[in-house]
Design a protein around this motif. Structure first.
Motif, short mmCIF file in Angstrom:
data_model
loop_
_atom_site.label_atom_id
_atom_site.label_comp_id
_atom_site.label_asym_id
_atom_site.label_seq_id
_atom_site.Cartn_x
_atom_site.Cartn_y
_atom_site.Cartn_z
N GLY A 224 40.71 46.66 37.26
CA GLY A 224 39.80 47.73 36.87
C GLY A 224 40.09 48.21 35.46
O GLY A 224 41.16 47.95 34.91
N ASP A 225 39.13 48.89 34.88
CA ASP A 225 39.31 49.41 33.52
C ASP A 225 40.48 50.39 33.47
O ASP A 225 40.58 51.29 34.31
CB ASP A 225 38.03 50.11 33.05
CG ASP A 225 36.89 49.13 32.81
OD1 ASP A 225 37.18 47.95 32.59
OD2 ASP A 225 35.72 49.56 32.85
N THR A 271 38.48 38.93 33.22
CA THR A 271 38.62 40.35 32.94
C THR A 271 38.98 41.09 34.23
O THR A 271 38.82 40.57 35.34
CB THR A 271 37.31 40.93 32.39
OG1 THR A 271 36.30 40.85 33.41
CG2 THR A 271 36.85 40.17 31.16
N ASP A 273 37.41 43.53 35.58
CA ASP A 273 36.21 43.73 36.38
C ASP A 273 35.84 42.47 37.15
O ASP A 273 35.37 42.53 38.29
CB ASP A 273 35.04 44.15 35.50
CG ASP A 273 35.16 45.61 35.03
OD1 ASP A 273 35.95 46.35 35.66
OD2 ASP A 273 34.50 45.98 34.06
N GLU A 274 36.05 41.31 36.53
CA GLU A 274 35.75 40.04 37.21
C GLU A 274 36.68 39.83 38.40
O GLU A 274 36.26 39.38 39.47
CB GLU A 274 35.87 38.87 36.22
CG GLU A 274 34.75 38.81 35.21
CD GLU A 274 34.96 37.73 34.16
OE1 GLU A 274 33.97 37.16 33.69
OE2 GLU A 274 36.13 37.46 33.81
N ALA A 276 38.24 42.24 40.10
CA ALA A 276 37.87 43.22 41.11
C ALA A 276 36.63 42.76 41.87
O ALA A 276 36.55 42.88 43.10
CB ALA A 276 37.62 44.58 40.46
N GLY A 277 35.65 42.21 41.16
CA GLY A 277 34.44 41.73 41.81
C GLY A 277 34.71 40.57 42.74
O GLY A 277 34.11 40.46 43.82
#
Length: 289
Positions: A224-225, A271, A273-274, A276-277
């Motif tokens: 996550g960010d 990344t 986010d990738e 986490a997804g």
């Protein structure tokens, strides 16, 4: 259980250990994975990001505490491969990846596969599925952790193991790995802890006992960010001493060692986010020989 530089469960020294927690030995037999249809991961997780000293300390801390708790609970279990009455299996090459003819288990104990065959193949399937459960993010939640330990371990060791694991997963420990003190994940982040078996082998067996090594890879960290503890990949071997109890295979004791570890590929690191997804979008497997 937790596990990049994590160490496995069950070092005989409750204070820590020298092996990598996310390590596990590979063997002369392989597991067959039932893959869900229609999934095609084009990129994978990619090359792991460079680790800073802070993330390394976090991962090692997870492993040391986890190993210490399990080792303490399993003290007195003896040598996993040296029990009287056990025999060494044939030291042939790796088992075939073709279908064995035995149907995968259909039973479930909660979310964990159960009802394994009372033979060498069933012991390997049980060990692989139990490795996944014990290396999951659910182990950081007390209620879920107690349920996992009950589903995977011999009833004779469950109560002691649950108590010792509660001490290991203290509020301070959970905070140190980036979680809230109650084990929940901070808003905006995704906690990742997954174990993926690559192969299994039986190193000793008796009528109602078996020692199985599960070679695994795993991912652990916070996605996550703004995450300061990036998700990293690890390789390790878990050795599980199993006992036939109550009509199924259960763990009496376990230990973990580093590797075998392949050379890192040239895939780019994804990344946060990738990652986490991917964790939220891809489910796990039921493993069977």
């Amino acid at each position: 259980m937790s596990q990049g530089d994590e160490r496995g469960y069950g070092d005989n020294d409750p204070g820590g250990r020298s092996d990598d927690a996310y390590s596990t030995l590979g063997g002369t037999r392989q597991t067959r994975t039932r893959m869900p249809r229609g999934t095609d991961d084009g990129e994978g997780y990619g090359r792991r990001p460079a680790r800073n000293s802070r993330s390394l300390v976090m991962i090692v801390g997870v492993v040391v505490l986890l190993i210490a708790a399990i080792a303490f609970a399993n003290q007195g279990g003896g040598d996993a491969s040296g029990d009287a009455g056990e025999k060494k299996p044939d030291a042939a090459g790796a088992g075939p990846t073709a279908a064995t003819g035995t149907k995968p288990v259909e039973g479930k104990n909660g979310t964990i596969a159960s009802g394994f065959a009372h033979d060498q193949q069933g012991a390997q399937s049980a060990a692989a599925n139990y490795a996944v459960a014990l290396g999951s993010a659910e182990m950081f939640d007390k209620a879920k952790r107690d349920a996992i330990l009950s589903a995977t371990h011999d009833p004779a060791v469950v109560a002691t193991l649950q108590t010792d694991m509660e001490k290991a997963y203290s509020a301070g420990f959970l905070k140190a790995v980036g979680l809230n003190e109650d084990g929940s994940t901070p808003t905006g982040l995704t906690f990742v802890s997954r174990t993926i078996p690559v192969g299994t082998k039986v190193t000793a067996e008796g009528v109602d006992s078996a020692t199985v090594e599960v070679w695994c890879t795993g991912v652990v960290g916070m996605a996550g960010d703004g995450s300061t503890k990036p998700v990293t990949a690890t390789w390790f071997t878990i050795t599980e001493k199993l006992k036939w109890s109550g009509g199924d295979w259960k763990i009496e004791s376990s230990s973990q060692a580093q590797g075998p570890t392949p050379v890192t590929g040239d895939n780019r690191a994804s990344t946060a986010d990738e990652i986490a997804g991917a964790v939220e979008g891809y489910g796990g497997f039921t493993y069977a020989r």
